[in-house]
Design a protein around this motif. Structure first.
Motif, short mmCIF file in Angstrom:
data_model
loop_
_atom_site.label_atom_id
_atom_site.label_comp_id
_atom_site.label_asym_id
_atom_site.label_seq_id
_atom_site.Cartn_x
_atom_site.Cartn_y
_atom_site.Cartn_z
N THR A 113 71.74 71.22 48.45
CA THR A 113 73.04 70.60 48.27
C THR A 113 73.51 69.88 49.52
OG1 THR A 113 73.71 72.24 46.61
CG2 THR A 113 75.47 71.02 47.72
N ASN B 283 69.29 76.30 46.75
CA ASN B 283 70.34 75.47 46.14
C ASN B 283 71.37 75.03 47.17
OD1 ASN B 283 69.41 75.32 43.49
ND2 ASN B 283 70.36 77.25 42.90
N GLU C 287 73.40 76.57 32.00
CA GLU C 287 73.44 78.00 32.27
C GLU C 287 74.61 78.66 31.56
OE1 GLU C 287 71.19 78.60 36.54
OE2 GLU C 287 73.36 78.28 36.59
N GLY C 288 75.73 77.96 31.48
CA GLY C 288 76.88 78.49 30.76
C GLY C 288 76.58 78.67 29.28
N ILE D 134 74.78 73.44 35.40
CA ILE D 134 75.84 74.44 35.27
C ILE D 134 76.23 74.61 33.81
CG2 ILE D 134 78.24 74.98 35.86
CD1 ILE D 134 77.83 73.48 38.49
N ASP E 155 73.18 82.83 39.68
CA ASP E 155 72.94 81.42 39.98
C ASP E 155 74.07 80.55 39.44
OD1 ASP E 155 71.09 79.41 41.07
OD2 ASP E 155 70.92 78.74 39.00
N PHE E 156 74.57 80.86 38.25
CA PHE E 156 75.66 80.12 37.63
C PHE E 156 76.92 80.17 38.50
CE2 PHE E 156 79.41 80.37 34.74
CZ PHE E 156 79.37 79.08 34.23
N TRP F 32 67.11 74.52 36.21
CA TRP F 32 67.32 75.96 36.28
C TRP F 32 66.40 76.72 35.32
CZ3 TRP F 32 68.98 78.49 31.84
CH2 TRP F 32 69.41 77.65 30.79
N LEU G 93 79.69 73.58 43.87
CA LEU G 93 80.40 72.42 43.33
C LEU G 93 81.81 72.32 43.92
CD1 LEU G 93 80.52 70.04 41.35
CD2 LEU G 93 81.31 71.65 39.60
N ARG H 183 76.38 78.22 41.77
CA ARG H 183 76.45 76.77 41.57
C ARG H 183 77.90 76.30 41.46
NH1 ARG H 183 71.75 73.97 39.74
NH2 ARG H 183 69.93 75.32 39.59
N LEU H 184 78.73 77.07 40.80
CA LEU H 184 80.15 76.73 40.71
C LEU H 184 80.79 76.71 42.10
CD1 LEU H 184 81.29 78.75 37.55
CD2 LEU H 184 81.07 76.26 37.75
N MET I 85 75.65 69.02 37.37
CA MET I 85 76.73 69.47 36.49
C MET I 85 76.18 69.97 35.15
SD MET I 85 79.81 69.17 37.84
CE MET I 85 80.93 68.87 36.48
#
Length: 401
Positions: free
Chosen positions: A28, A24, A173-174, A170, A116-117, A369, A124, A120-121, A167
């Motif tokens: 990115t 990731n 996953e949330g 994310i 992973d969540f 994901w 970002l 990713r944040l 986005m």
């Protein structure tokens, strides 16, 4: 070796998580963003991918698979690798290896998704910081609509669709992690506000569609989880059949086709073009595509044409063998999730397969994901979505292991 509620995780499991996080990060900063300097770091991405694929291979062979599983994986890897050289994109191969090695990862699925969540944040935030500092460009795109022109932002990413889908990953996953915590109405309202913001900035129809489907799942999960979902095992074959049918047999002069093609930003037209102009073979061919940016820089000499349908991309780029492998792996994944009673997971995975009708990134973990949802396939069959727990209190270290 560490014991967690009678399940052990090893160095291989830690390496698996690290390989996903590194992928990731690499994707990115070497493939997904656009630097103000104009530098292209895609070759760094390729070098990194060769290393990550080697890591995935080592992980798989160190997991204790049966002879049949090893033979199956070697055959899949060998045949899909041929298609990789034909199509000249290494990302799908990493996705295939992830599906193979994730089966015996023993760390809690929710723990992996949580890691992973969070990561990713962090990515970002880093992209936004680099953009605000001037290192990355806001590559502004426009879309002509009936009442004017819509400005689409990227805030450091190279493409608004990539930004929007990342986005939504994310957001997805949330939703998966927190759907059963707190009041449902709060989760739904919060998710809608986030999706509205994503759509307002990127105007990504793909992101809007998958985001809407995920929020709908959040609303309707109690009803959906009571339905017999065995029909979902046919989703891979159905989506491929729909893709081939619309590319080859539908009357392009019909009002339905014209309207649908307009809504999908000429995706159906491009699907038909590549279906007609790309030879069909066992192991596929390179598909020459022209991005909108390349078309603009050609001063009218080129016209933008992108194949965004995942199933046609695999069929034409990786050949008959490639599409058979992909359909087999996806069908196997769905049936395994159903066997283990993981209904929420199988619905999410299937939603991303449906997204493959308009986006070719189903085997790209940066976007999809849900490829991680096959983790630890050999969990007890009575496991449900409510039993995914990770309890550090039960960790013990045994000497001599």
């Amino acid at each position: 070796m560490y014991n967690i509620k009678s399940k052990a995780f090893t160095l291989n499991d830690v390496l698996f998580i690290l390989s996903i996080l590194i992928f990731n990060a690499v994707y990115t900063f070497f493939a997904a963003v656009k630097y103000s300097s104009g530098e292209d770091y895609y070759f760094y991405y390729l070098y990194s991918m060769f290393f990550l694929i080697l890591v995935q291979i080592v992980i798989f062979f160190s997991q204790g698979h049966t002879f049949y599983e090893i033979a199956e994986a070697m055959l899949i890897f060998s045949l899909f690798s041929i298609g990789t050289f034909s199509y000249r994109d290494i990302t799908p191969l990493f996705g295939v290896l992830t599906l193979l090695s994730a089966r015996l990862v023993k760390i809690s699925l929710k723990k992996v998704i949580t890691i992973d969540f969070i990561f990713r944040l962090i990515l970002l935030v880093l992209v936004v910081v680099l953009w605000s500092s001037g290192y990355l460009l806001d590559s502004q795109f426009t879309r002509n609509v009936s009442d004017g022109i819509i400005l689409r932002h990227t805030y450091g990413f190279a493409n608004p669709n990539t930004f929007g889908l990342f986005m939504v990953a994310i957001l997805g996953e949330g939703i998966y992690l927190f759907w059963n915590r707190g009041r449902l109405s709060v989760h739904v309202l919060f998710s809608i506000v986030i999706l509205y913001g994503i759509n307002k900035v990127t105007d990504s129809r793909s992101a809007l569609i998958i985001g809407f489907l995920l929020i709908s799942l959040l609303l309707l999960h109690r009803i959906l989880l009571k339905i017999n979902l065995t029909f979902l095992s046919w989703i891979p074959i159905i989506t491929f059949s729909i893709s081939a049918f619309f590319a080859n047999f539908v009357n392009k002069n019909s009002l339905l086709w014209i309207k649908l093609d307009d809504v999908l930003s000429n995706r159906l037209l491009f699907n038909s073009f590549f279906w007609e102009t790309t030879p069909k073979s066992l192991f596929g061919h390179r598909i020459v595509q022209v991005t909108n940016e390349q078309a603009l820089n050609s001063y009218g000499l080129l016209t933008g044409k992108i194949l965004t349908n995942f199933y046609l991309t695999i069929f034409l780029g990786f050949g008959f063998v490639g599409i058979i492998i992909v359909l087999y792996l996806f069908t196997y994944t769905i049936r395994t999730l159903l066997k283990n009673g993981l209904h929420l997971e199988v619905i999410i995975f299937s939603l991303y397969l449906v997204l493959g009708l308009i986006e070719n990134s189903v085997l790209n973990i940066f976007i999809n994901w849900s490829l991680l949802l096959i983790i630890n396939e050999k969990r007890c069959e009575h496991n449900t979505i409510n039993t995914h727990q990770f309890d550090f209190k039960n960790i013990s270290i045994k000497k001599g292991e």
